[in-house]
Design a protein around this motif. Sequence first.
Motif, PDB file in Angstrom:
ATOM      1  N   LEU A   1     -14.730   0.840  -2.641  1.00  0.00           N
ATOM      2  CA  LEU A   1     -13.287   1.420  -2.164  1.00  0.00           C
ATOM      3  C   LEU A   1     -13.614   3.185  -2.511  1.00  0.00           C
ATOM      4  O   LEU A   1     -14.726   3.574  -3.135  1.00  0.00           O
TER       5      LEU A   1
ATOM      6  N   THR B   1      -6.712   1.633   6.184  1.00  0.00           N
ATOM      7  CA  THR B   1      -7.007   0.852   4.849  1.00  0.00           C
ATOM      8  C   THR B   1      -7.265  -1.040   5.275  1.00  0.00           C
ATOM      9  O   THR B   1      -8.055  -1.282   4.553  1.00  0.00           O
TER      10      THR B   1
ATOM     11  N   LEU C   1       0.879  -1.130   0.046  1.00  0.00           N
ATOM     12  CA  LEU C   1      -0.049  -0.087  -0.122  1.00  0.00           C
ATOM     13  C   LEU C   1       1.036   1.271  -0.069  1.00  0.00           C
ATOM     14  O   LEU C   1       0.698   2.263  -0.599  1.00  0.00           O
TER      15      LEU C   1
ATOM     16  N   ILE D   1      -3.549   8.907   3.425  1.00  0.00           N
ATOM     17  CA  ILE D   1      -4.591   7.856   3.837  1.00  0.00           C
ATOM     18  C   ILE D   1      -3.827   6.806   4.904  1.00  0.00           C
ATOM     19  O   ILE D   1      -2.362   6.461   4.607  1.00  0.00           O
TER      20      ILE D   1
ATOM     21  N   ASP E   1     -11.738   7.145  -2.368  1.00  0.00           N
ATOM     22  CA  ASP E   1     -10.660   7.897  -2.120  1.00  0.00           C
ATOM     23  C   ASP E   1     -10.792   9.162  -0.976  1.00  0.00           C
ATOM     24  O   ASP E   1     -12.002   9.310  -0.927  1.00  0.00           O
TER      25      ASP E   1
ATOM     26  N   VAL F   1     -13.889   1.668   1.927  1.00  0.00           N
ATOM     27  CA  VAL F   1     -12.318   1.351   2.176  1.00  0.00           C
ATOM     28  C   VAL F   1     -11.320   2.642   1.562  1.00  0.00           C
ATOM     29  O   VAL F   1     -11.649   2.920   0.479  1.00  0.00           O
ATOM     30  N   PRO F   2     -10.668   3.163   2.679  1.00  0.00           N
ATOM     31  CA  PRO F   2      -9.873   4.289   2.217  1.00  0.00           C
ATOM     32  C   PRO F   2      -8.642   3.776   1.343  1.00  0.00           C
ATOM     33  O   PRO F   2      -7.933   3.215   1.747  1.00  0.00           O
ATOM     34  N   VAL F   3      -8.705   4.209  -0.024  1.00  0.00           N
ATOM     35  CA  VAL F   3      -7.724   3.811  -0.860  1.00  0.00           C
ATOM     36  C   VAL F   3      -7.403   4.656  -1.814  1.00  0.00           C
ATOM     37  O   VAL F   3      -8.457   5.246  -2.265  1.00  0.00           O
TER      38      VAL F   3
ATOM     39  N   PRO G   1      -2.372   3.409   6.188  1.00  0.00           N
ATOM     40  CA  PRO G   1      -2.663   2.236   5.803  1.00  0.00           C
ATOM     41  C   PRO G   1      -3.231   1.369   6.927  1.00  0.00           C
ATOM     42  O   PRO G   1      -3.774   0.381   6.587  1.00  0.00           O
TER      43      PRO G   1
ATOM     44  N   CYS H   1     -10.212   7.893   7.249  1.00  0.00           N
ATOM     45  CA  CYS H   1      -9.140   7.986   6.183  1.00  0.00           C
ATOM     46  C   CYS H   1      -7.830   8.157   6.995  1.00  0.00           C
ATOM     47  O   CYS H   1      -6.827   7.872   6.314  1.00  0.00           O
TER      48      CYS H   1
ATOM     49  N   ALA I   1      -2.025   4.231  -0.191  1.00  0.00           N
ATOM     50  CA  ALA I   1      -2.010   4.589   1.110  1.00  0.00           C
ATOM     51  C   ALA I   1      -0.664   5.503   1.516  1.00  0.00           C
ATOM     52  O   ALA I   1       0.011   5.305   0.660  1.00  0.00           O
TER      53      ALA I   1
END
Length: 271
Positions: A224, A84, A11, A79, A226, A245-247, A81, A64, A17
């Motif tokens: 997902l 995430t 990531l 972000i 951002d 999911v923060p990515v 990780p 995030c 991330a």
Amino acid sequence: MLTADALRAHLLAARLAGEVATSRETSLRSYRLFAARDPRALIGIDPERHWGQRELLSLMAARCGVSADPRHTTGPDVIDPERTLAALDAFAQRIGEAARRGAPVLLGTGHPHRLLGFYGGLADALSAVGCEVLTPAQGRSVDILTRFGLRTYALDYVRGVALVREPEVGRPGCEPGAHCHSPLPVRVALAAAAEAGGPLPELVIGDHGWVCGAGQLGFEAIGLADTDDPALFVGEAEGVVSVAVPVDDGVRSDHYRPLTRYVVNRACLSR
């Protein structure tokens, strides 16, 4: 099996991330638009409560890992990780539950150039364990308001994943599809499934309007997002979206393959 430590390293190395390509300016602009209830930022969510810019910034910092300091206005966004990884575990748990009961699923993306492979791998794994991967309204036209005016797109499926295409592209399959935030495609797909007498999805997997639009209609939705996609995290906070999911959603498509492997393994879908 890909371990959490190995995925964390990936990531950060791929900038999925950690410090990401999405700029702080872009994220803050999205928060301003969402606070003003601009449809371009709501992407299908109808918030129950008022979300001002400060409340959104606080939420995005918690979900995030972005800076909660409103004076931080420039540079790349961040972000965490760990957030995430935790969200991916919850994401995989929902997929595993759907797989165990053989639930019908619908997958869709507004980022086909980047994320088609990620969702396609999940569709393959779910289909292999007996879940029906739905493809309602294939070929149906969808009118979407863009910054260029009202444009007509065609709803299509690649590897079981829904996307929209420009009508002038020609033969389906000759390009990955169009970037799209709108919830209209998922509404068209769900309406078509209902008109046909079902089945309806018990889980919708995707991003942008696919998640927000389905979640707002009462379907379980995960996806997902951002740092400039506050709608999914607001939806999660209000119980409309099950998992966000923060990515970073704009890196090279092959960088998402380890995420697919991780989710498939955690959901116990590996063969």
